[in-house]
Design an enzyme around this catalytic site. Structure first.
Site, PDB file in Angstrom:
ATOM      1  N   ARG A 170      -9.820  -3.395  10.754  1.00 28.90           N
ATOM      2  CA  ARG A 170     -10.161  -3.827   9.408  1.00 28.90           C
ATOM      3  C   ARG A 170      -9.508  -5.198   9.234  1.00 28.90           C
ATOM      4  O   ARG A 170      -9.896  -6.134   9.907  1.00 28.90           O
ATOM      5  CB  ARG A 170      -9.724  -2.789   8.355  1.00 28.90           C
ATOM      6  CG  ARG A 170     -10.421  -2.991   7.012  1.00 28.90           C
ATOM      7  CD  ARG A 170     -10.051  -1.931   5.979  1.00 28.90           C
ATOM      8  NE  ARG A 170      -8.656  -2.019   5.581  1.00 28.90           N
ATOM      9  CZ  ARG A 170      -8.055  -1.131   4.769  1.00 28.90           C
ATOM     10  NH1 ARG A 170      -8.745  -0.099   4.294  1.00 28.90           N
ATOM     11  NH2 ARG A 170      -6.787  -1.263   4.433  1.00 28.90           N
ATOM     12  N   LYS A 172      -3.515   3.218  -6.260  1.00 30.79           N
ATOM     13  CA  LYS A 172      -4.938   2.884  -6.459  1.00 30.79           C
ATOM     14  C   LYS A 172      -5.801   4.129  -6.640  1.00 30.79           C
ATOM     15  O   LYS A 172      -6.813   4.082  -7.330  1.00 30.79           O
ATOM     16  CB  LYS A 172      -5.447   2.047  -5.282  1.00 30.79           C
ATOM     17  CG  LYS A 172      -5.420   2.767  -3.946  1.00 30.79           C
ATOM     18  CD  LYS A 172      -5.693   1.834  -2.772  1.00 30.79           C
ATOM     19  CE  LYS A 172      -5.666   2.630  -1.473  1.00 30.79           C
ATOM     20  NZ  LYS A 172      -5.629   1.783  -0.282  1.00 30.79           N
TER      21      LYS A 172
END
Ligand SMILES: *Cc1c(COP(=O)(O)O)cnc(C)c1O
Length: 364
Positions: free
Chosen positions: A132, A37
């Site tokens: 998260r 990414k």
């Protein structure tokens, strides 16, 4: 001549780093999912990962995984940002695997997979304190695992995983990895079979690998950052270990062009308000200094701390959206208009530069 600013990707150095990291993991019985990414999803990088022995290609963006797949990368695709319900149809077309953390999403993913006539592999995330994504209570993780196992013909429960060191800065200690193993064992007991994948985290989870403290049962890491950034100081401090010194820290480099060189005062002249970003900045008066102005700015790379000039004696004193100001007073060599200044790059600068349309990428 190259268009500037230029971002240079050295594939030989990248593949060297990939082979080193995949080798370290392999010797501890750990497969690597290659996370690309940071490059904005360059298919050539996914190809490098496959060639160097990654078992999957991973990204937080479906379009990047789709690009790698269309480019002929034919190892499984892993979606590592827990998916949106609105992208599940695409997910099951593009990806063989995904990380998951919501019952409603799994239910909808099962429908999407059944409709597409596929079986999609899921890895359930456990939140071990980084706060998260992930199931927070073991009981809920086990219940949902059992639901996938028993009631979802379109899904295969491939394993469980965790993520650390992202939001909460939590270090992947031996204890955290052992907790993940206990969670895996609880799920295995509930479904009465072994899981194929126990995914212990990202680059930060190399620490227990280096320390030979990774439990045997953890058999996969999702690795990106270290292969692109190597032993840059931040990574070394965060993840420690001289092992990373063996890696290249110049897989990606930046070239920016000098558009003005002049000696000017160091303290602005006049009544001071705010800078280009609406901030009240502080300026130190260091007298008159020679400065070089570069045709690249924070719109391209983000923060001046994330680009490191490779010119002895030079340092960055500030930047606006499209300009970077460097102090070159102490450079041995005279800096001239038209010169090219090279930079090493930290993670977030690479992330931004690969998607800046003002920057041309050259692959060596
Ligand atoms: C980005 C990401 C990774 C890879 O992290 P690196 O620090 O680049 O190695 C792994 N897992 C998840 C869930 C991610 O979002």
């Amino acid at each position: 001549m190259r268009r500037r600013p230029a971002l240079i990707l050295d594939h030989d150095k990248l593949r060297y780093n990939m082979r080193m990291v995949i080798g370290w993991c392999g010797r501890s019985g750990i497969d690597v999912a290659g996370v690309f990414k940071i490059t904005g999803g360059m298919a050539s990088v996914a190809r490098d990962y496959q060639e160097c022995g990654a078992v999957m290609i991973a990204s937080s963006r479906l379009e990047q995984l789709a690009r790698a797949k269309s480019a002929g990368v034919d190892i499984p695709m892993l979606m590592i940002r827990v998916p949106m319900i609105s992208e599940l149809e695409e997910l099951v077309e593009i990806c063989e695997y995904s990380l998951q953390s919501e019952f409603a999403t799994l239910k909808a993913a099962n429908e999407a997979a059944l409709n597409a006539g596929k079986v999609h592999n899921v890895i359930l995330m456990a939140d071990l304190g980084d706060l998260r994504e992930g199931f927070f209570e073991l009981e809920e993780l086990v219940d949902v695992a059992k639901y996938v196992e028993d009631s979802c013909g379109g899904l295969h429960l491939a394993g469980i995983g965790t993520n650390l060191g992202c939001y909460g800065s939590v270090v992947p200690t031996k204890e955290k990895m052992e907790q993940l193993v206990r969670y895996a064992e609880a799920v295995e007991a509930a479904i009465d079979r072994p899981l194929e994948i126990i995914s212990g985290g990202a680059t930060s989870s190399l620490m227990p690998v280096f320390d030979k403290e990774m439990p045997d049962k953890v058999n996969m890491l999702r690795i990106g950052a270290v292969t692109f950034c190597g032993p840059l100081e931040d990574l070394r401090q965060a993840y420690g270990r001289k092992e990373a010194d063996a890696l290249h820290d110049d897989v990606f480099t930046l070239e920016a062009e000098v558009i003005e060189v002049r000696t000017k005062p160091t303290h602005p002249i006049g009544k001071l308000g705010v800078d280009a970003f609406g901030k009240r900045a502080k300026y130190v008066d260091r007298g008159n200094r020679r400065r070089a102005l570069l045709a690249i700015g924070r719109a391209d790379y983000g923060d001046i701390d994330d680009i490191i000039p490779q010119l002895e004696g030079a340092f960055i004193i500030g930047a606006s959206g499209d300009h970077t100001i460097m102090d070159v007073e102490e450079c041995k060599e005279q800096v001239r208009v038209g010169d090219v200044i090279k930079f090493k790059l930290k993670y977030s600068a690479i992330l931004r530069l690969t998607s800046s349309e003002n920057v041309t990428t050259y692959e060596l």
